[in-house]
Design an enzyme around this catalytic site. Structure first.
Site, mmCIF file in Angstrom:
data_model
loop_
_atom_site.group_PDB
_atom_site.id
_atom_site.type_symbol
_atom_site.label_atom_id
_atom_site.label_comp_id
_atom_site.label_asym_id
_atom_site.label_seq_id
_atom_site.Cartn_x
_atom_site.Cartn_y
_atom_site.Cartn_z
ATOM 1 N N ARG A 11 -9.763 14.110 9.940
ATOM 2 C CA ARG A 11 -9.723 12.756 10.515
ATOM 3 C C ARG A 11 -8.279 12.462 10.921
ATOM 4 O O ARG A 11 -7.366 12.590 10.092
ATOM 5 C CB ARG A 11 -10.199 11.735 9.482
ATOM 6 C CG ARG A 11 -10.162 10.291 9.940
ATOM 7 C CD ARG A 11 -10.787 9.353 8.920
ATOM 8 N NE ARG A 11 -9.983 9.281 7.687
ATOM 9 C CZ ARG A 11 -10.296 8.454 6.676
ATOM 10 N NH1 ARG A 11 -11.372 7.686 6.729
ATOM 11 N NH2 ARG A 11 -9.520 8.429 5.603
ATOM 12 N N SER A 52 0.830 -1.211 0.000
ATOM 13 C CA SER A 52 0.000 0.000 0.000
ATOM 14 C C SER A 52 0.860 1.255 0.000
ATOM 15 O O SER A 52 1.952 1.273 0.564
ATOM 16 C CB SER A 52 -0.887 -0.008 1.261
ATOM 17 O OG SER A 52 -1.528 1.236 1.422
ATOM 18 N N PHE A 82 -2.621 2.617 -4.514
ATOM 19 C CA PHE A 82 -3.087 3.914 -4.051
ATOM 20 C C PHE A 82 -4.545 3.733 -3.634
ATOM 21 O O PHE A 82 -4.811 2.809 -2.833
ATOM 22 C CB PHE A 82 -2.754 4.963 -5.122
ATOM 23 C CG PHE A 82 -1.268 5.262 -5.049
ATOM 24 C CD1 PHE A 82 -0.337 4.326 -5.480
ATOM 25 C CD2 PHE A 82 -0.791 6.417 -4.458
ATOM 26 C CE1 PHE A 82 1.049 4.542 -5.345
ATOM 27 C CE2 PHE A 82 0.589 6.655 -4.329
ATOM 28 C CZ PHE A 82 1.490 5.707 -4.768
ATOM 29 N N TYR A 86 -2.025 -1.261 10.910
ATOM 30 C CA TYR A 86 -2.306 -1.828 9.569
ATOM 31 C C TYR A 86 -1.151 -1.467 8.617
ATOM 32 O O TYR A 86 -0.588 -2.347 7.967
ATOM 33 C CB TYR A 86 -3.626 -1.293 9.007
ATOM 34 C CG TYR A 86 -3.704 -1.479 7.516
ATOM 35 C CD1 TYR A 86 -3.459 -0.422 6.645
ATOM 36 C CD2 TYR A 86 -3.927 -2.745 6.976
ATOM 37 C CE1 TYR A 86 -3.458 -0.612 5.280
ATOM 38 C CE2 TYR A 86 -3.936 -2.930 5.598
ATOM 39 C CZ TYR A 86 -3.694 -1.855 4.754
ATOM 40 O OH TYR A 86 -3.691 -2.047 3.394
ATOM 41 N N LYS A 114 2.009 -3.813 6.549
ATOM 42 C CA LYS A 114 2.412 -3.770 5.136
ATOM 43 C C LYS A 114 3.919 -3.523 5.026
ATOM 44 O O LYS A 114 4.616 -4.151 4.233
ATOM 45 C CB LYS A 114 1.648 -2.677 4.388
ATOM 46 C CG LYS A 114 0.168 -2.977 4.193
ATOM 47 C CD LYS A 114 -0.046 -4.272 3.430
ATOM 48 C CE LYS A 114 -1.518 -4.601 3.244
ATOM 49 N NZ LYS A 114 -1.716 -5.897 2.563
ATOM 50 N N LEU A 119 -13.966 6.843 1.296
ATOM 51 C CA LEU A 119 -14.759 7.944 0.736
ATOM 52 C C LEU A 119 -15.816 7.508 -0.261
ATOM 53 O O LEU A 119 -17.000 7.858 -0.119
ATOM 54 C CB LEU A 119 -13.816 8.953 0.070
ATOM 55 C CG LEU A 119 -14.494 10.151 -0.623
ATOM 56 C CD1 LEU A 119 -15.228 11.016 0.395
ATOM 57 C CD2 LEU A 119 -13.455 10.986 -1.383
HETATM 58 C C1 WQD Z 1 -9.774 9.276 1.169
HETATM 59 C C2 WQD Z 1 -9.991 10.756 1.466
HETATM 60 C C3 WQD Z 1 -10.394 11.254 3.784
HETATM 61 C C4 WQD Z 1 -14.246 9.250 4.118
HETATM 62 C C5 WQD Z 1 -7.252 4.154 2.986
HETATM 63 C C6 WQD Z 1 -6.201 3.393 3.709
HETATM 64 C C7 WQD Z 1 -5.159 2.942 2.726
HETATM 65 C C8 WQD Z 1 -5.812 2.137 1.637
HETATM 66 C C9 WQD Z 1 -6.909 2.962 0.949
HETATM 67 C C10 WQD Z 1 -5.695 -0.205 2.168
HETATM 68 C C11 WQD Z 1 -9.294 11.198 2.753
HETATM 69 C C12 WQD Z 1 -11.608 11.594 2.929
HETATM 70 C C13 WQD Z 1 -13.046 9.732 3.622
HETATM 71 C C14 WQD Z 1 -15.271 10.164 4.489
HETATM 72 C C15 WQD Z 1 -13.845 11.979 3.844
HETATM 73 N N1 WQD Z 1 -6.378 0.972 2.169
HETATM 74 N N2 WQD Z 1 -12.860 11.067 3.483
HETATM 75 N N3 WQD Z 1 -15.035 11.501 4.329
HETATM 76 O O1 WQD Z 1 -7.551 7.037 3.966
HETATM 77 O O2 WQD Z 1 -6.695 7.675 1.645
HETATM 78 O O3 WQD Z 1 -6.671 5.283 2.370
HETATM 79 O O4 WQD Z 1 -7.830 3.350 1.977
HETATM 80 O O5 WQD Z 1 -4.623 -0.417 1.652
HETATM 81 O O6 WQD Z 1 -4.217 2.160 3.422
HETATM 82 O O7 WQD Z 1 -5.602 4.283 4.620
HETATM 83 O O8 WQD Z 1 -8.843 6.398 1.869
HETATM 84 O O9 WQD Z 1 -11.212 6.607 1.222
HETATM 85 O O10 WQD Z 1 -10.622 6.530 3.705
HETATM 86 O O11 WQD Z 1 -10.091 8.557 2.384
HETATM 87 O O12 WQD Z 1 -13.651 13.203 3.705
HETATM 88 O O13 WQD Z 1 -16.374 9.788 4.957
HETATM 89 O O14 WQD Z 1 -11.387 10.974 1.691
HETATM 90 O O15 WQD Z 1 -10.167 12.254 4.763
HETATM 91 O O16 WQD Z 1 -8.818 12.518 2.551
HETATM 92 P P1 WQD Z 1 -7.406 6.707 2.529
HETATM 93 P P2 WQD Z 1 -10.265 6.971 2.331
#
Ligand code: WQD
Length: 342
Positions: free
Chosen positions: A299, A128, A182, A153, A157, A204
């Site tokens: 967050r 990741s 990503f 987590y 990795k 998200l």
């Molecule tokens: C993306 C953006 C949030 C939810 C995670 C893991 C990573 C990988 C992919 C496994 C961020 C914003 C999110 C919401 C929001 N997983 N957001 N409101 O955190 O980049 O990566 O998933 O390998 O290891 O960390 O992905 O989709 O959670 O967040 O504003 O309700 O969306 O702050 O900027 P992230 P995400």
């Protein structure tokens, strides 16, 4: 030649795993799944059957179970492995570290021991971009330093990559590629498989599609005071089918590679940085109406911006992302609507 080579897909009933099963079959491989269904459901197998027209063999077991792995390797004549099986909830990993280390690292070590015992050298490891933390320069390439993990987590990795690197460096007959993902989004265009809604979505895009479907009241954007053009975090959102096809390209590279030993790492991303609000706007254009969202507090643990320099995988494996953000969001929305129709 990949004709009918049997590939074990651990965690193959999961989001990325199931899409990779489709890509493997389409490339002429014969996928076999092992999955303990701790973060998936049997209905994924039905979706795979609908897409592929046949039932993919599936062993409902955990990869820490050496005896089961041994049996599968013998019975199915496994000729390569793609290893997805791991717990992946960042927040949960902070409250249950031993469960995460035992499962994620224990499974990897058990799998490696069985591969060595059975003389099956080829392995693709699911890593990741989280290993980069907050990169010093963007886009981030594979030479960027791995930063101290901010989650258990993410640490599993990082340690996983070190285990692989050290085992190959010790001279063991393994050929391994780690793929640093990503942000995978979207779903198979048929709507038969996608990201299962198990509990409240942390990511998200599923939160957006569930809000649009009326399952969630309102999306909270976690902060708009970051040092970015619109104040929201930037990520590299890659269609899950592009990501799946990257695994096939990496596996084919290993299968075609001479020699007994290899270890390498590749970013798998589009190379495009997209902000949270960019993504919300793109989804609203597909939906044809505004999405209900509010700006909330940041967050903890979120990095400001991370997106890939995907030059190395293009140059060395001939893979590049071919699907755009809009297509991924359309496919994610179709999947959400298909779920709602059931
Ligand atoms: C993306 C953006 C949030 C939810 C995670 C893991 C990573 C990988 C992919 C496994 C961020 C914003 C999110 C919401 C929001 N997983 N957001 N409101 O955190 O980049 O990566 O998933 O390998 O290891 O960390 O992905 O989709 O959670 O967040 O504003 O309700 O969306 O702050 O900027 P992230 P995400």
């Amino acid at each position: 030649m990949t004709q009918n080579k049997t590939i074990l897909v651990t965690g193959g009933a999961g989001f990325i795993g199931s899409h990779t099963v489709v890509a493997l079959a389409e490339a002429g491989f014969r996928p076999v799944i092992i999955d303990d269904f701790s973060n998936s459901e049997q209905r994924v197998l039905a979706g795979l059957h609908q897409i592929l027209g046949y039932e993919v063999p599936c062993y409902p077991k955990n990869c820490n179970d050496a005896a089961t792995l041994r049996t599968i390797f013998q019975k199915e004549n496994i000729q390569g492995v793609i290893h997805f099986a791991a717990f992946k909830a960042v927040g949960e990993s902070m409250t249950e570290p031993l469960r995460y280390y035992h499962n994620n690292l224990g499974s990897l070590i058990t799998l490696l021991e069985i591969q060595l015992e059975m003389g099956v050298p080829d392995l693709i490891f699911s890593s990741s971009c989280t290993v980069y933390g907050e990169p010093d320069t963007l886009p981030v390439d594979e030479l960027a330093p791995v930063k101290p993990a901010i989650s258990v987590y993410g640490n599993t990795k990082q340690i996983g990559e070190e285990i692989l690197r050290d085992t190959v460096a010790a001279g063991k007959p393994l050929k391994i590629i780690s793929l640093r993902y990503f942000n995978p989004i979207g779903a198979h265009p048929t709507g038969c498989i996608g990201e299962l809604p198990l509990g409240v979505p942390g990511n998200l895009v599923p939160y957006i599609t569930q809000t649009a479907a009326g399952l969630r009241e309102q999306l909270t954007v976690f902060g708009d005071d970051y040092p970015t053009p619109d104040g929201t975090c930037i990520r590299d959102y890659i269609h899950v089918m592009d990501l799946a096809e990257a695994h096939v390209a990496a596996l084919q590279a290993l299968q075609n590679r001479a020699g007994q030993q290899h270890y390498d790492v590749f970013n798998v991303g589009t190379g495009q940085g997209v902000s949270v609000l960019d993504l919300v706007r793109s989804f609203e254009a597909i939906l044809g109406q505004p999405l209900n969202y509010r700006i909330g507090p940041r967050r903890p643990g979120d990095v400001t911006a991370v997106y890939a320099d995907a030059t190395k995988i293009k140059q060395e494996l001939g893979w590049t992302a071919r699907r755009g953000l809009r297509e991924a969001l359309e496919d994610a929305w179709r999947w959400e609507q298909q779920l709602a129709s059931k």
